[in-house]
Design an enzyme around this catalytic site. Structure first.
Site, PDB file in Angstrom:
ATOM      1  CG  HIS A  55      65.334  -1.766  60.976  1.00  0.00           C
ATOM      2  ND1 HIS A  55      64.975  -3.087  60.941  1.00  0.00           N
ATOM      3  CD2 HIS A  55      65.008  -1.314  62.201  1.00  0.00           C
ATOM      4  CE1 HIS A  55      64.471  -3.425  62.107  1.00  0.00           C
ATOM      5  NE2 HIS A  55      64.474  -2.370  62.894  1.00  0.00           N
ATOM      6  CD  GLU A  95      63.776  -7.462  63.039  1.00  0.00           C
ATOM      7  OE1 GLU A  95      63.826  -8.325  63.928  1.00  0.00           O
ATOM      8  OE2 GLU A  95      64.781  -7.031  62.440  1.00  0.00           O
TER       9      GLU A  95
END
Lengths: 424, 424
Positions: free
Chosen positions: B377, B85
């Protein structure tokens, strides 16, 4: 020498490693050798993997294996699995084979809804909030048009938006609750972008937005996988096996101490496919375990029944998966995994992953109620122990033969190897 | 051509790949090239990894990165993380830095008990069972002496054995419940071997053993990690930040839809260290989420308070980890991770992992209540999108500059890249 640093992320990879080696190890040279022995010799591949996250210094290998002979809804598949646990692929293969001659696995997606919430506090009168929401609902949805354009073309998008009063649980707390259909993508970025956009448009005095975020609790993104066969096809003592199996599942329904481990075994299978296909296993884990606790007590995700001489074993599990977007298309081995699985839709991948979980649970229960879990597990783990002890190929064969019927433990293998060496 | 096969596990690696390529792909040559491009050029290293599981055909890369500047109980550490991630390591690094000038992280192991159960049915009189158990208790424990010898030398072993009556939940169902201290090993093999041995010695008419297995529910193998500082040290608007942060944690206590995602974010940090150190993340996930649901409602694992102008944020999480045995000593990068962490005991590793979880949650909440989660992100994810679109280094820089203040999505990046290319 300093064990803290400024601007670490801006250093080159080798400067990062140098700093680490100098400040945190006593053997910087061998440290660097180990790290770099895991780099890909193709610089383009390595750069791709370096850029997936920040501060990458190497590649952590998870063994990537294949469990063949799965028949799912009549289609034969070989399932790629990424896992470090020695018995997972072996168990999956055995169970796939077992059920391949008993009708295979059936799987069916029951629902595909995903949700997200805008969490906010509001101190005014509820009627005012409600009427503001109702009169602005369409405007809020329309504000996401540029973000939802492509998803709508594929048949997805925002399905509904609701105002939810949570003030009986926390003073002044409300939600905008949205549901989404994200087709073949897992949808996290899509959902979060939509929520943040709507939150930015949801403005009224006395409203204070706390946060906007998807939920990983997806009880309505559910898939069922099952196996069934006449009891007498389960083996020479089919009824006794079926009944004991059923008891083991019953125990996992009423005893959380067992249920947690039972479901952990299911996730051994599920996560291995989730990782191999570039999906997010933390999301899957969180959703599955929360679902297991949904009725106030933590319970088994699988179920068993024996009716009319038929043994039936199934799983209901929420799985939010994607086959496009994220790592699924950018990690070359994730792409390859999807290729091996015949480029499934997200719904089909849900079915495959649920089957992998069910198969793993079948293997675990079967082992537990017959030979015990350690026999198969330690047989696989024996190679790891022997590698650790620096055994040669000849020694490996000799020791493996020796331990065919004996309890394997690290110390018993070490003793046997010492003895073998002292004799030669 | 056949999509099912007998004796797959006995084939050589290249024969396995040939079968897979022929039967499940349309481009066997490029398929084999991709798989083999992930093999280690050092055959000894590759063989080691091949033997961790069955049917290994390649190595699945998880990016292995470093989050520096963690101060834990006064000691500076750089934490190795294996995660796909994009934002996890970046977030950990930022939060580590932030708290390094505010007293760092405090962590403390609260308990280290592990348990296992022998699950059995018994149809006779309870008094008879109880007296059989009491008079055979010592014999049962003694039967494990050869298995527990080394563990006892290190100060661990079986701590207690109890007979538990569960018949009010399931007819005729009882347990032998054992508790263990496994020192620096996670202990799964040790516990299961002891349980299976005792089960084999627990023989009386009317007793039918169903299974013997450790529990991954470890509420008494608990660690606490925390940060605290005066509110005004939190930044220029410290009080407002602290209060909003506290609200976000409160929401995760009362709303499961949020709690699941909140805890998922914690596990992003926890699992990355668990994997990097060769531990079993499915065990950790199962234990943590079940703990989150322990009072009948799924809740946040972290807690927040504001008292006397002090902001305090902490986590209580069960973590069953090892620093010896299993992959921790046989996977070269797991060993390296432990070296970077200064070869911690299992207790110290529990503290480090809990800190990684707390830090990740702090980062997520901070982003959610300020800029929103997508900004950071997608900034990290932008590189992945650009790689997927085959952007050159020059194009990457140009596009990154372009998206500094704009919402990033796959399609907006694609459009920008097309535009850039049409202009050049």
């Amino acid at each position: 020498m300093s064990k803290t640093i400024k601007g670490f992320s801006k250093l080159s990879k080798s400067a990062k490693i140098d700093w680490l080696a100098t400040n945190f190890t006593h053997d910087p040279i061998s440290f660097k050798e180990t790290l770099s022995s895991y780099w890909n010799s193709d610089k383009v591949i390595q750069q791709l993997h370096d850029e997936f996250i920040e501060n990458t210094i190497s590649n952590y290998y998870l063994p990537y294996g294949i469990a063949p002979n799965f028949i799912i809804n009549g289609e034969p598949l070989a399932i790629p699995m990424a896992t470090e646990e020695s018995s997972v692929v072996a168990a999956a293969s055995l169970v796939a084979k077992f059920w391949s001659t008993r009708g295979g696995f059936k799987a069916k997606v029951l629902s595909t809804e995903k949700t997200g919430q805008i969490h906010f506090f509001y101190t005014g009168a509820f009627e005012d909030l409600q009427s503001y929401f109702e009169s602005n609902k369409q405007r809020l949805l329309d504000s996401t048009n540029d973000l939802t354009h492509n998803m709508r073309k594929r048949g997805g998008g925002i399905q509904a938006i609701q105002l939810i009063d949570k003030t009986n649980e926390l003073a002044n707390y409300y939600q905008l609750h949205l549901s989404f259909e994200t087709i073949d993508s897992m949808g996290a970025n899509f959902i979060n972008s939509c929520l943040e956009r709507i939150a930015s448009q949801f403005k009224k005095e006395d409203i204070e937005i706390v946060m906007s975020i998807l939920s990983n609790y997806v009880p309505n993104c559910l898939v069922r996988a099952e196996v069934h066969c006449p009891i007498d096809e389960l083996g020479k003592d089919g009824r006794a096996f079926a009944e004991k199996f059923n008891q083991a599942v019953q125990i996992a329904h009423i005893e959380p101490l067992r249920a947690v481990t039972h479901n952990k075994g299911i996730m051994n299978g599920i996560d291995a496919v989730v990782i191999a296909t570039g999906n997010d296993f933390r999301a899957i884990e969180a959703g599955a375990h929360a679902y297991a606790s949904k009725d106030g007590k933590y319970r088994s995700l699988t179920h068993c029944s024996i009716d009319d001489e038929t043994f039936r074993f199934w799983i209901d599990v929420p799985l939010s998966l994607g086959t496009v977007g994220g790592l699924t298309t950018s990690h070359p081995l994730a792409k390859l995994s999807l290729k091996i699985l015949q480029n499934p839709t997200a719904k089909k991948l849900m079915e495959i992953v649920a089957v992998a979980g069910l198969a793993q649970n079948f293997a675990a229960i079967k082992a537990l109620i017959t030979t015990g879990i350690q026999k198969g597990h330690m047989k696989m783990h024996l190679q790891n122990i022997l590698n650790q002890l620096g055994a040669t190929d000849v020694e490996k064969t000799q020791i493996s033969n020796l331990f065919k019927e004996t309890t394997i433990s690290h110390s018993s293998v070490m003793t046997a190897l010492k003895k073998l060496r002292s004799m030669s």
